[in-house]
Motif scaffolding. Sequence first.
Motif, short mmCIF file in Angstrom:
data_model
loop_
_atom_site.label_atom_id
_atom_site.label_comp_id
_atom_site.label_asym_id
_atom_site.label_seq_id
_atom_site.Cartn_x
_atom_site.Cartn_y
_atom_site.Cartn_z
N TRP A 1 0.61 -1.32 -0.15
CA TRP A 1 0.07 0.13 -0.09
C TRP A 1 0.73 1.35 -0.11
O TRP A 1 0.40 2.18 -0.93
N VAL B 1 0.01 4.30 -2.38
CA VAL B 1 -0.44 5.64 -1.80
C VAL B 1 0.41 6.84 -1.87
O VAL B 1 -0.06 8.07 -2.23
N LEU C 1 -0.77 10.57 -3.84
CA LEU C 1 -0.86 11.47 -2.83
C LEU C 1 -0.03 12.74 -3.48
O LEU C 1 -0.57 13.99 -3.61
N VAL D 1 -6.75 1.40 -2.74
CA VAL D 1 -5.50 1.75 -2.98
C VAL D 1 -5.05 1.48 -4.35
O VAL D 1 -4.45 2.28 -5.08
N TYR E 1 -4.47 3.84 -7.92
CA TYR E 1 -3.11 3.94 -8.87
C TYR E 1 -3.23 3.31 -10.11
O TYR E 1 -3.12 4.06 -11.01
#
Length: 255
Positions: free
Chosen positions: A59, A63, A67, A148, A152
Amino acid sequence: MTPNETAQPREVRWGLVDVVAGIAAFAVLSAVARVLVRLPGVGGEPALVLGIEQVVGGWLPLVAVVLVATWWRGRRSLRLDFGLRIRPVDLVVGLGVGVGLRLAALGLAELVRQATGTRATAFSGGVGDPVLFVLFAVLAASVVSPVVEELYFRGLVLRSIERAVAPAGSTDARRRRAATIAVLGSALLFTAFHLDGVPETAAAASRLLTLFVVGIVLGLMAVVTKRLGPSIVAHGAFNLTVAVLEIVTPPAVTG
């Protein structure tokens, strides 16, 4: 007029560079996770091993890249940049698609079993402890991972490929071509990211093909709806059925 009304929208600069950064981060942190689980006192703790492998090696890199992309190179909104939005209808559609994909996967595994005489293993991690099973096989795999991974693969990756192939102002034909390439490209990368869990048997072929087909279906859902809600729910339902099957199906005896 208020400052918000006069402010210019932020320029979107995320793209394939961020996708590559995600691949690199995933490779590095997966290696770090493999080192950490071998440390004294860690290997004997199943919860700790699973947590390190899932969080650090899975993850965290995805992540972090998403972000960073939206905050520094996008509009600072996961909804605007990557379509993170769920509607009530997504729950119905996603559940149906996810269960349908699992049934198709089971059918394909059975065909491989009959053709090769080998057992096509399920997509489970073999978590025996009930508490760990609920935490990792159900909550982690069916709730956190879908969010997650969809952010992506069907958010950053798919949209980055679309933007690279068909920049702003492209013709409808080129945008359709870009969508096709983006769906296939994101599905290939999605499959590649899951190679570590593929057994080295004849059953691996069915699993790899299943992963690729799942990636295509989830990508099409994201392209058609312009949001991640349907693919997140479908992804979660697909993973959750593994937990259900492991509960209701007795362990197979292998020779």
